[in-house]
Design a protein around this motif. Sequence first.
Motif, PDB file in Angstrom:
ATOM      1  N   THR A 139     -11.223 -13.769   5.987  1.00  0.00           N
ATOM      2  CA  THR A 139     -11.088 -14.708   4.929  1.00  0.00           C
ATOM      3  C   THR A 139     -10.052 -15.598   5.206  1.00  0.00           C
ATOM      4  N   ALA A 140     -10.017 -16.974   4.535  1.00  0.00           N
ATOM      5  CA  ALA A 140      -8.931 -17.684   4.400  1.00  0.00           C
ATOM      6  C   ALA A 140      -7.787 -17.265   4.040  1.00  0.00           C
ATOM      7  N   PRO A 141      -6.487 -17.447   4.416  1.00  0.00           N
ATOM      8  CA  PRO A 141      -5.342 -16.719   3.751  1.00  0.00           C
ATOM      9  C   PRO A 141      -5.131 -17.233   2.248  1.00  0.00           C
ATOM     10  N   GLU A 142      -5.669 -18.494   1.802  1.00  0.00           N
ATOM     11  CA  GLU A 142      -5.543 -18.687   0.548  1.00  0.00           C
ATOM     12  C   GLU A 142      -6.290 -17.928  -0.387  1.00  0.00           C
ATOM     13  N   ALA A 143      -7.452 -17.443   0.049  1.00  0.00           N
ATOM     14  CA  ALA A 143      -8.553 -16.716  -0.490  1.00  0.00           C
ATOM     15  C   ALA A 143      -8.289 -15.122  -0.709  1.00  0.00           C
ATOM     16  N   ILE A 144      -7.247 -14.762   0.090  1.00  0.00           N
ATOM     17  CA  ILE A 144      -7.152 -13.215   0.161  1.00  0.00           C
ATOM     18  C   ILE A 144      -6.597 -12.745  -1.351  1.00  0.00           C
ATOM     19  N   LYS A 145      -7.288 -11.808  -1.855  1.00  0.00           N
ATOM     20  CA  LYS A 145      -6.937 -11.275  -3.127  1.00  0.00           C
ATOM     21  C   LYS A 145      -5.473 -10.329  -2.690  1.00  0.00           C
ATOM     22  N   LEU A 146      -4.516 -10.449  -3.782  1.00  0.00           N
ATOM     23  CA  LEU A 146      -3.452  -9.874  -3.460  1.00  0.00           C
ATOM     24  C   LEU A 146      -3.299  -8.704  -4.230  1.00  0.00           C
ATOM     25  N   TRP A 147      -4.187  -8.507  -5.080  1.00  0.00           N
ATOM     26  CA  TRP A 147      -4.124  -7.215  -6.097  1.00  0.00           C
ATOM     27  C   TRP A 147      -2.919  -6.867  -6.596  1.00  0.00           C
ATOM     28  N   GLU A 150       0.746  -1.199  -0.087  1.00  0.00           N
ATOM     29  CA  GLU A 150      -0.075   0.051  -0.107  1.00  0.00           C
ATOM     30  C   GLU A 150       0.817   1.206  -0.021  1.00  0.00           C
ATOM     31  N   LEU A 151       2.322   1.039   0.231  1.00  0.00           N
ATOM     32  CA  LEU A 151       3.036   2.357   0.166  1.00  0.00           C
ATOM     33  C   LEU A 151       3.182   2.613  -1.318  1.00  0.00           C
ATOM     34  N   TYR A 152       3.336   1.632  -2.104  1.00  0.00           N
ATOM     35  CA  TYR A 152       3.578   1.822  -3.630  1.00  0.00           C
ATOM     36  C   TYR A 152       2.228   1.781  -4.484  1.00  0.00           C
ATOM     37  N   MET A 153       1.100   1.330  -3.843  1.00  0.00           N
ATOM     38  CA  MET A 153       0.076   1.361  -4.467  1.00  0.00           C
ATOM     39  C   MET A 153      -1.196   1.874  -3.500  1.00  0.00           C
ATOM     40  N   PRO A 154      -1.270   3.013  -3.190  1.00  0.00           N
ATOM     41  CA  PRO A 154      -1.906   3.355  -2.012  1.00  0.00           C
ATOM     42  C   PRO A 154      -3.498   3.283  -2.284  1.00  0.00           C
ATOM     43  N   PHE A 155      -3.841   3.266  -3.292  1.00  0.00           N
ATOM     44  CA  PHE A 155      -5.462   3.155  -3.764  1.00  0.00           C
ATOM     45  C   PHE A 155      -6.032   1.746  -3.349  1.00  0.00           C
ATOM     46  N   LEU A 156      -5.039   0.894  -2.995  1.00  0.00           N
ATOM     47  CA  LEU A 156      -5.411  -0.326  -2.613  1.00  0.00           C
ATOM     48  C   LEU A 156      -6.168  -0.204  -1.382  1.00  0.00           C
ATOM     49  N   ALA A 157      -5.668   0.464  -0.398  1.00  0.00           N
ATOM     50  CA  ALA A 157      -6.288   0.722   0.991  1.00  0.00           C
ATOM     51  C   ALA A 157      -7.935   0.874   1.059  1.00  0.00           C
ATOM     52  N   ALA A 158      -8.111   1.867  -0.032  1.00  0.00           N
ATOM     53  CA  ALA A 158      -9.642   1.872  -0.046  1.00  0.00           C
ATOM     54  C   ALA A 158     -10.446   0.917  -0.539  1.00  0.00           C
ATOM     55  N   LEU A 159      -9.721   0.317  -1.660  1.00  0.00           N
ATOM     56  CA  LEU A 159     -10.131  -1.109  -2.242  1.00  0.00           C
ATOM     57  C   LEU A 159     -10.665  -2.164  -1.299  1.00  0.00           C
ATOM     58  N   ARG A 160      -9.520  -2.357  -0.388  1.00  0.00           N
ATOM     59  CA  ARG A 160      -9.644  -3.589   0.556  1.00  0.00           C
ATOM     60  C   ARG A 160     -10.633  -3.002   1.664  1.00  0.00           C
ATOM     61  N   ALA A 161     -10.659  -1.783   2.170  1.00  0.00           N
ATOM     62  CA  ALA A 161     -11.627  -1.487   3.068  1.00  0.00           C
ATOM     63  C   ALA A 161     -13.102  -1.695   2.470  1.00  0.00           C
ATOM     64  N   SER A 162     -13.416  -1.517   1.255  1.00  0.00           N
ATOM     65  CA  SER A 162     -14.822  -1.615   0.605  1.00  0.00           C
ATOM     66  C   SER A 162     -14.942  -3.175   0.584  1.00  0.00           C
ATOM     67  N   ARG A 215     -13.754  -5.277   2.816  1.00  0.00           N
ATOM     68  CA  ARG A 215     -14.333  -5.791   3.980  1.00  0.00           C
ATOM     69  C   ARG A 215     -15.558  -5.466   4.339  1.00  0.00           C
ATOM     70  N   SER A 216     -16.155  -4.347   4.033  1.00  0.00           N
ATOM     71  CA  SER A 216     -17.493  -3.904   4.446  1.00  0.00           C
ATOM     72  C   SER A 216     -18.379  -4.558   3.739  1.00  0.00           C
ATOM     73  N   VAL A 217     -18.324  -4.907   2.495  1.00  0.00           N
ATOM     74  CA  VAL A 217     -19.058  -5.960   1.531  1.00  0.00           C
ATOM     75  C   VAL A 217     -19.138  -7.266   2.409  1.00  0.00           C
ATOM     76  N   SER A 218     -18.076  -7.688   2.870  1.00  0.00           N
ATOM     77  CA  SER A 218     -18.269  -9.285   3.546  1.00  0.00           C
ATOM     78  C   SER A 218     -18.547  -9.143   5.124  1.00  0.00           C
ATOM     79  N   ASN A 219     -18.881  -7.953   5.609  1.00  0.00           N
ATOM     80  CA  ASN A 219     -19.117  -7.843   7.071  1.00  0.00           C
ATOM     81  C   ASN A 219     -17.818  -8.186   8.123  1.00  0.00           C
ATOM     82  N   ASN A 220     -16.779  -7.937   7.384  1.00  0.00           N
ATOM     83  CA  ASN A 220     -15.656  -8.004   8.223  1.00  0.00           C
ATOM     84  C   ASN A 220     -15.365  -9.638   8.676  1.00  0.00           C
ATOM     85  N   VAL A 221     -15.880 -10.605   7.751  1.00  0.00           N
ATOM     86  CA  VAL A 221     -15.798 -11.939   8.090  1.00  0.00           C
ATOM     87  C   VAL A 221     -14.377 -12.112   7.435  1.00  0.00           C
TER      88      VAL A 221
END
Length: 923
Positions: A650-658, A628-640, A642-648
Amino acid sequence: MIRLEGRCSQAGAQSCLGCNCPSPEYRCDDCLGSELYCSSCILSAHVRHPLHRLQKWNGQYFKQISLKTMGLRIQLGHTTGQRCLNPRRAFDNDFVVIDTHGIHEVSLDFCNCAIAESYVQQLLRVSWFPATTSNPKTAATFRVLKQYHILSFESKVSMYEFYHALRRMSNNTGLLPVKDRYEPFTRMIREWRHLKMLKRSGQGHDPSGIGGTAEGECAILCPACPHPGKNLPADWKDAPQQWLYGLFLAIDANFRLKRKAVSNDDVDPSLSEGWGYFVEEDAYKGFLHSSADSIQEKSTCSSHSAVNMADTKSSRGLAVTGLGTVDCARHNMKRPNAVGDLQKGERYINMDYLFFSTLRHTVLDTLNVSYDIACQWHKHLWNRMSAFPLSMHLSHAAKTVSFFVPKFHLPAHIEQCQTSFSFNFKSGVGRTDGEAPERGWANINPVASSTKEMGPGSRRDTLDDYFGDSNWKKVVGLGSTMLRKMKDALPERENHHEAFEDLDDGLRGEYSAALEQWREQVEAWERDAAQPNPFERKAESITMASVRLELARQDQVDLQTGTYLALHEDCTPSVLISTGLELEDQQRRMKADRAGLGVHATDNQEGKILQRSNTLRRRIDAWVKMQELYMPFLAALRASERSVSNNVPTAPEAIKLWLPSHISGTMPCDIHLQTIEWKLRYGQAHDALRSLRSNLRAQTAILKYKDRHLRGQGANTRARNTLKAIEVRIEGAASTYEHAHKSLVVLAPRVNQTQSGWHSSLRPLDRADIRSMTDILWGESEGTRKLSWIWSMRGAAPNEMDNDNTLEGRRLFILLPSQAHSRSDMRIEWCKARARAMRWAEEVELLKEEMRRIQQFFEWDAQRWDERGLGNALQDADQREGQMAYAKRQAVLRRMLAESFKTSWADTLALVDRFEDMDIDST
């Protein structure tokens, strides 16, 4: 057939055809015709045919009756029909003769006169082979022994099956008892095999007797191979073309020819003492015992997993797990003292012994050795030789010894082996393929079912006999074999010579300067294999490691010149993207591990998966902060997200790396980050293809080994487990490549790589593309099949990037194949075309020389038999005449073979000479 059940035209006969006696009622099953005779005429007619089967008409049908029942007595030791004044009945008047049409009980009298020969000699002189030397009461006719001998070679019928066929021919109802002489029959057959071997090798003519037989002396030699003093010119050592006098050897093992742990050498010793193809057993086992603690080095080549399996394969219940052998590689003949039992797989110590053992019989200076694991086996061969007896040492420093991998086995080896150990590229070997032993196993494998039940000595003697017959069949077939090879080689030589000349002429313009350099390189490598191999591509391989190194060097330049500032002191952009790809790969492996865990997983297995999952999550969390230092726009994308998934969580192998390739092109992602991922993905794709090819080669090698050698549930289960592990690696490599290729497709237009040519070498991967070199798709045949692109991938460099010297151009430069690759490819193709032309030319020269050697060998052998036929003055006249007759017959046979071959080869050899005259004229 029904008519012959009755008396046919003899039903109204009132008298015997021989003496006119009334009511004839006997006929012979084995004589010509169905005439009826009286008892006295039938007996007198069968004094010379005491083993014929008779039938007696009982008023309703013919009933089988023996000559013994009718009172016929067989007298030995005198002229047929002459009675002895002092006869002695066979032991207990119970003598059994085994013949081609049954097992007969006969009344037999030995001569007991003062000048009578021994009982054994009396039997042998009527061509009956006694079962014992003391009071024999069983014999087999030479006729039945000859019949079984040749039948066993052609049909591989066992002694048990043959004997019981004879027993049923004697009586197929089970109502009449037939004497059981199976064990004596097996003994007679074994002795017959042994004596025939000694007779055919001339030991019956040797003044020193059987005891003077040397090791390997009874082996049938290959007439086409070079034998100094037998079929080579007197000045062969000074000849300029030494490669024409090279010996070709092929080493292999067969795990079908095993032996169960029954009997031992003390109870069942061999009748031969290393006189044929097997090594002398006592010396062999003694050496193996003294070297029992030797450790075999592991293979460094991908094709040797099958050999490693053989080294650890189960030998439960077996005294011998297989057979090792050294053959003549060009003519597929077993060599003297070149066969030995394997106790625990294909160990070097066994194969070394066989190799050095058979080389004691040659003084040739050029050796071409073929072995499917030669790339590994030859490495420390001369060091291992120091442990052998001095009599087996080879003066290798004074010889030219070349090692090869057989052509069919070669594709399963790593790429370096495929050029360094190929018969196609080394000079002086013609079109030899090194697969001779593989062809021979098909002939001998059917006897495995019977020999595995034998004792050690019986088995060795039997296999020795089979190998001798196989050699002899090839000797008498050399006329047609050599002719066929020469007819195949002549047009191929002309075709490949013309093809090479066309290629060479076509390259004279653009590559004229390079051609001489290429020629010098390949000739230097042919003289000295330590020189650079011109058949190998000199360009650097494209790997993830090479890409990372290039990126690290670029980072170093950027940091030194201050052209690019890192946003974190421990993490440059290249490290960030490289770590992201590693995490992505770990996610894929984690998914595969969870999928393979199943519902019956143990607590220990689940615990290990959970620990790895926690570690992966921590690594991803730490990496995300850097990203997120090099791609700061990803912070907002990941926050969005988490809100969609109600902060449930996610299994580490399912995390989107973007990673940049996962982000829409409309988002503001730094072009430099996208370029770095493009480079890394390019290297990742090549790594995945390399892994895919390596595992496919290993899969092919193990499948071939499994089909050829493995029998039994335990061995096949272990092989299947190994194959499953390889299949998992194949799937993993394919999945990695597919992800890398998708990312390259997404990134290519963003980093101006759509016209760079990368897609010509990195194509979309279909399931049908994931196959070995030898696999054939549905609907294809050998003549129409196409190689999967993964085995022939080749790239081209973009012309515009060759002239781009700007800073951005250097940054965008990736490790694509350059123009040097096309030049390298052209050099390799030129070298291969030259090699093909040379190999076919050498093949014609080798065949000519082999044809000459065959003729000279037959003449040498005929002269040897002429010398043997001079006889021994100390022997009686009959023995001397027999020796002279047999020797003369053998000498005439050799000369007839030589003349037959010469006649059949004459037209083809004349054509070869005309071609050579034309070549000289054109030059």
